[in-house]
Design a protein around this motif. Structure first.
Motif, PDB file in Angstrom:
ATOM      1  N   CYS A  26       3.230  -6.215   1.918  1.00  0.00           N
ATOM      2  CA  CYS A  26       2.481  -6.405   3.160  1.00  0.00           C
ATOM      3  C   CYS A  26       1.657  -5.138   3.419  1.00  0.00           C
ATOM      4  N   GLY A  27       0.531  -5.040   2.791  1.00  0.00           N
ATOM      5  CA  GLY A  27      -0.358  -3.892   2.954  1.00  0.00           C
ATOM      6  C   GLY A  27       0.184  -2.648   2.263  1.00  0.00           C
ATOM      7  N   ALA A  28      -0.616  -1.571   2.377  1.00  0.00           N
ATOM      8  CA  ALA A  28      -0.175  -0.290   1.831  1.00  0.00           C
ATOM      9  C   ALA A  28       0.979   0.259   2.658  1.00  0.00           C
ATOM     10  N   ALA A  29       0.956  -0.048   3.955  1.00  0.00           N
ATOM     11  CA  ALA A  29       2.023   0.426   4.845  1.00  0.00           C
ATOM     12  C   ALA A  29       3.359  -0.167   4.409  1.00  0.00           C
ATOM     13  N   GLY A  30       3.371  -1.470   4.153  1.00  0.00           N
ATOM     14  CA  GLY A  30       4.591  -2.117   3.662  1.00  0.00           C
ATOM     15  C   GLY A  30       5.014  -1.510   2.334  1.00  0.00           C
TER      16      GLY A  30
ATOM     17  N   ASN B  85      -8.883  10.632   0.657  1.00  0.00           N
ATOM     18  CA  ASN B  85      -7.965  10.984   1.729  1.00  0.00           C
ATOM     19  C   ASN B  85      -8.428  10.528   3.112  1.00  0.00           C
ATOM     20  N   ASN B  86      -7.476  10.038   3.839  1.00  0.00           N
ATOM     21  CA  ASN B  86      -7.641   9.827   5.270  1.00  0.00           C
ATOM     22  C   ASN B  86      -6.877  10.960   5.940  1.00  0.00           C
ATOM     23  N   PRO B  87      -7.500  11.872   6.660  1.00  0.00           N
ATOM     24  CA  PRO B  87      -8.822  11.812   7.259  1.00  0.00           C
ATOM     25  C   PRO B  87      -9.934  12.614   6.568  1.00  0.00           C
TER      26      PRO B  87
ATOM     27  N   ASN C 275       1.231   8.086  -4.901  1.00  0.00           N
ATOM     28  CA  ASN C 275      -0.148   8.224  -4.444  1.00  0.00           C
ATOM     29  C   ASN C 275      -0.544   7.010  -3.619  1.00  0.00           C
ATOM     30  N   ASP C 276      -0.978   7.282  -2.411  1.00  0.00           N
ATOM     31  CA  ASP C 276      -1.503   6.242  -1.533  1.00  0.00           C
ATOM     32  C   ASP C 276      -2.990   6.095  -1.868  1.00  0.00           C
ATOM     33  N   GLU C 277      -3.327   4.956  -2.471  1.00  0.00           N
ATOM     34  CA  GLU C 277      -4.695   4.725  -2.955  1.00  0.00           C
ATOM     35  C   GLU C 277      -5.427   3.678  -2.131  1.00  0.00           C
ATOM     36  N   ALA C 278      -5.116   3.637  -0.838  1.00  0.00           N
ATOM     37  CA  ALA C 278      -5.710   2.581   0.004  1.00  0.00           C
ATOM     38  C   ALA C 278      -7.246   2.605  -0.028  1.00  0.00           C
ATOM     39  N   TYR C 279      -7.830   3.777  -0.361  1.00  0.00           N
ATOM     40  CA  TYR C 279      -9.301   3.894  -0.348  1.00  0.00           C
ATOM     41  C   TYR C 279      -9.885   4.048  -1.759  1.00  0.00           C
ATOM     42  N   ARG C 280      -9.115   3.714  -2.791  1.00  0.00           N
ATOM     43  CA  ARG C 280      -9.530   4.001  -4.174  1.00  0.00           C
ATOM     44  C   ARG C 280     -10.964   3.564  -4.495  1.00  0.00           C
TER      45      ARG C 280
ATOM     46  N   GLU D  80      -4.825  -9.207   7.168  1.00  0.00           N
ATOM     47  CA  GLU D  80      -4.122 -10.162   6.293  1.00  0.00           C
ATOM     48  C   GLU D  80      -2.862  -9.581   5.672  1.00  0.00           C
ATOM     49  N   ARG D  81      -2.686  -8.257   5.764  1.00  0.00           N
ATOM     50  CA  ARG D  81      -1.486  -7.577   5.295  1.00  0.00           C
ATOM     51  C   ARG D  81      -1.199  -7.863   3.828  1.00  0.00           C
ATOM     52  N   ILE D  82      -2.125  -7.413   2.978  1.00  0.00           N
ATOM     53  CA  ILE D  82      -1.897  -7.643   1.554  1.00  0.00           C
ATOM     54  C   ILE D  82      -2.147  -6.351   0.761  1.00  0.00           C
TER      55      ILE D  82
ATOM     56  N   THR E 113      -1.083   0.680  -2.528  1.00  0.00           N
ATOM     57  CA  THR E 113      -2.452   0.414  -2.092  1.00  0.00           C
ATOM     58  C   THR E 113      -2.525  -0.927  -1.389  1.00  0.00           C
ATOM     59  N   SER E 114      -3.745  -1.280  -0.985  1.00  0.00           N
ATOM     60  CA  SER E 114      -3.910  -2.560  -0.292  1.00  0.00           C
ATOM     61  C   SER E 114      -5.348  -3.026  -0.463  1.00  0.00           C
ATOM     62  N   HIS E 115      -5.595  -4.220   0.054  1.00  0.00           N
ATOM     63  CA  HIS E 115      -6.976  -4.728   0.092  1.00  0.00           C
ATOM     64  C   HIS E 115      -7.524  -4.670   1.513  1.00  0.00           C
ATOM     65  N   SER E 116      -6.928  -3.796   2.330  1.00  0.00           N
ATOM     66  CA  SER E 116      -7.381  -3.658   3.715  1.00  0.00           C
ATOM     67  C   SER E 116      -8.787  -3.082   3.781  1.00  0.00           C
ATOM     68  N   LYS E 117      -9.086  -2.169   2.867  1.00  0.00           N
ATOM     69  CA  LYS E 117     -10.369  -1.469   2.945  1.00  0.00           C
ATOM     70  C   LYS E 117     -11.347  -2.011   1.898  1.00  0.00           C
ATOM     71  N   ASP E 118     -10.888  -2.205   0.649  1.00  0.00           N
ATOM     72  CA  ASP E 118     -11.863  -2.597  -0.375  1.00  0.00           C
ATOM     73  C   ASP E 118     -12.356  -4.027  -0.202  1.00  0.00           C
TER      74      ASP E 118
ATOM     75  N   TYR F  68      -2.918  14.686   7.095  1.00  0.00           N
ATOM     76  CA  TYR F  68      -2.295  13.489   6.529  1.00  0.00           C
ATOM     77  C   TYR F  68      -2.485  12.291   7.468  1.00  0.00           C
ATOM     78  N   PHE F  69      -2.331  11.112   6.895  1.00  0.00           N
ATOM     79  CA  PHE F  69      -2.302   9.858   7.665  1.00  0.00           C
ATOM     80  C   PHE F  69      -1.034   9.921   8.540  1.00  0.00           C
ATOM     81  N   ALA F  70      -1.238   9.885   9.869  1.00  0.00           N
ATOM     82  CA  ALA F  70      -0.140  10.217  10.787  1.00  0.00           C
ATOM     83  C   ALA F  70       1.098   9.342  10.583  1.00  0.00           C
TER      84      ALA F  70
ATOM     85  N   ILE G  51       0.994  11.942  -1.962  1.00  0.00           N
ATOM     86  CA  ILE G  51      -0.408  12.359  -1.831  1.00  0.00           C
ATOM     87  C   ILE G  51      -1.257  11.147  -1.459  1.00  0.00           C
ATOM     88  N   ASN G  52      -2.485  11.415  -1.094  1.00  0.00           N
ATOM     89  CA  ASN G  52      -3.379  10.336  -0.682  1.00  0.00           C
ATOM     90  C   ASN G  52      -4.821  10.771  -0.960  1.00  0.00           C
ATOM     91  N   TYR G  53      -5.424  10.132  -1.952  1.00  0.00           N
ATOM     92  CA  TYR G  53      -6.859  10.345  -2.205  1.00  0.00           C
ATOM     93  C   TYR G  53      -7.475   9.041  -2.664  1.00  0.00           C
TER      94      TYR G  53
HETATM   95  C1  LIG Z   1      -4.014   6.567   4.048  1.00  0.00           C
HETATM   96  C2  LIG Z   1      -3.582   5.231   4.540  1.00  0.00           C
HETATM   97  N1  LIG Z   1      -2.507   4.667   4.029  1.00  0.00           N
HETATM   98  C3  LIG Z   1      -2.064   3.468   4.440  1.00  0.00           C
HETATM   99  C4  LIG Z   1      -2.735   2.770   5.414  1.00  0.00           C
HETATM  100  C5  LIG Z   1      -2.224   1.436   5.836  1.00  0.00           C
HETATM  101  O1  LIG Z   1      -2.921   0.475   5.128  1.00  0.00           O
HETATM  102  P1  LIG Z   1      -2.608  -1.073   5.310  1.00  0.00           P
HETATM  103  O2  LIG Z   1      -3.238  -1.495   6.577  1.00  0.00           O
HETATM  104  O3  LIG Z   1      -3.206  -1.698   4.114  1.00  0.00           O
HETATM  105  O4  LIG Z   1      -1.138  -1.225   5.343  1.00  0.00           O
HETATM  106  C6  LIG Z   1      -3.883   3.315   5.994  1.00  0.00           C
HETATM  107  C7  LIG Z   1      -4.596   2.591   7.052  1.00  0.00           C
HETATM  108  O5  LIG Z   1      -5.544   3.017   7.613  1.00  0.00           O
HETATM  109  C8  LIG Z   1      -4.309   4.572   5.546  1.00  0.00           C
HETATM  110  O6  LIG Z   1      -5.388   5.160   6.073  1.00  0.00           O
END
Ligand SMILES: Cc1ncc(COP(=O)(O)O)c(C=O)c1O
Length: 395
Positions: A104-108, A178-180, A212-217, A251-253, A240-245, A130-132, A174-176
């Motif tokens: 369920c998303g990158a968060a899940g 990177n958010n923010p 590695n959190d690749e949500a923005y790959r 949709e939480r995927i 990772t997720s398809h939230s951004k790409d 970091y992503f809070a 890590i996360n790249y």
């Molecule tokens: C770095 C990072 N990781 C994870 C998430 C969560 O992503 P998702 O909504 O796909 O669960 C976000 C959402 O903004 C994010 O910025």
């Protein structure tokens, strides 16, 4: 008191992004939506690519028998195979469906991985900014988040990492892109990180996992290819997720991908599949799994994001703001003209521009601008940024 001490603490510390969202809603009610310039959220304004609606329609027109039933907790074999195929192409390395768990998303995904790996009080090293939510995710699983600094380009300081790893270290997260900060790590950096983690794992007699959190790959600019972590460290897991790409955050995927050569692969993957189930997710949403399996090579328009980044970055530099040009994601992370970033964002807020203070990302003295919004909002905000720059004699 109906809520636990842990939840109470977490709510009080709260997320700045949520706070901005709530304040923004009030401002919009008072002044009208069109008079508030909201650059606080990472909620893409772009619609999913047309291919998404095409596949959705196909599926609605020709439903597959049983397509809404429970499934394997790892997700559909067909979807995992499609993800593995695309990953094999992008990483130039062989992945199979056994390396993939739909989530369920990158968060899940992050929560499932941390739940699987952490014993009570194990340390997870993260890097500011970091992503809070990382802090909440670590605490969800009784871990301890250890925050380390990055350099002036927002790249983790490996010398500090080296001296910070100890017997309790279990994960480096890590996360790249990177958010923010929008930073993208180089192959050279990842190579040095991998070497360091291998040496340290030996030294402490315990495997350190690199997540590695690749949500923005997919969101990288100027023709850059986003480096892969796989060649650099075998104990690697990506989330990772398809939230951004694909612009599908509601949709939480998403998915977890595990290095095919990771030690005790089967036990690890089985643990994650179990945690996907018992965390209450059970499995990733069925319908959208079918869809993203068919859309692995598709993304929203990257040039469109690059255009927005260039418009904002160029204007802010001209006004005298100090910022590193982000290579990816859809955020800018300038220095706050006031030492107190919270004070500064309050000033912007009074002029109906919403951004998030760096303090919300563990980096006071900065602020985050999110540009996954429409041009009208960006253009409206520029007038305010200009006025404020003049007030503080920037440039
Ligand atoms: C770095 C990072 N990781 C994870 C998430 C969560 O992503 P998702 O909504 O796909 O669960 C976000 C959402 O903004 C994010 O910025």
């Amino acid at each position: 008191m109906p809520i636990s001490d842990r939840v109470k603490k977490s709510m009080e510390e709260g997320s700045w992004i949520r706070r901005m969202f709530e304040e923004g809603t009030l401002l919009k009610q008072e002044y009208g939506e069109e008079n508030v310039f909201d650059l606080s959220l990472g909620n893409p304004i772009m619609e999913p690519p047309p291919e998404f609606n095409r596949e959705l329609k196909k599926l609605a027109d020709s439903p597959i028998k049983g397509m809404h039933r429970y499934m394997e907790n790892a997700g559909y074999a067909e979807t995992r195979a499609a993800v593995a195929k695309q990953l094999s192409i992008e990483a130039d390395m062989e992945f199979t469906q056994d390396d993939i768990i739909m989530t369920c998303g990158a968060a899940g995904a992050i929560n499932v991985v941390l739940k699987t790996l952490l014993n009570r009080e194990d340390e997870v090293i993260i890097f500011a900014p970091y992503f809070a939510e990382f802090i909440n995710y670590v605490e969800n699983h009784d871990g301890v988040a250890k925050v380390l600094p990055t350099d002036e380009e927002f790249i983790p300081r490996l010398d500090i990492l080296e001296s910070s790893i100890g017997a309790k270290t279990r994960v480096v997260l890590i996360n790249y892109p990177n958010n923010p900060s929008g930073a993208v790590y180089s192959n050279d950096f990842l190579h040095r990180l991998g070497e360091l983690l291998s040496a340290k794992s030996k030294e402490i007699g315990r495997q350190i996992f690199l997540i590695n959190d690749e949500a923005y790959r997919s969101l990288v600019y100027d023709g850059l290819e986003c480096p892969q972590i796989w060649p650099h460290y075998r104990q690697s897991i990506t989330v990772t997720s398809h939230s951004k790409d694909l612009a599908l955050p509601g949709e939480r995927i998403g998915y977890i991908a595990v290095h095919p050569g990771i030690s005790e692969h089967k036990e690890l993957v089985n643990g994650m599949i179990h945690c996907n189930r018992i965390s209450g997710f059970v499995n990733a949403p069925a319908l959208v799994q079918r869809l993203v399996g068919r859309l692995q090579a598709i993304t929203v328009s990257i040039p469109e994001y690059q255009r927005k980044r260039d418009m904002l970055y160029g204007s802010l530099i001209d006004m005298g703001y100090s910022l590193v040009k982000p290579k990816g994601a859809f955020y800018l992370f300038p220095k706050s003209p006031l030492e107190d970033d919270v004070e500064f964002i309050k000033e912007l807020h009074k002029q109906r521009v919403l951004v998030v203070p760096g303090s919300g990302f563990g980096s006071p003295g900065y602020f985050r601008i999110s540009y996954c919004t429409d041009d009208r909002t960006i253009e409206g905000s520029l007038e305010v940024f200009r006025k404020v720059a003049q007030k503080y004699n920037l440039g």
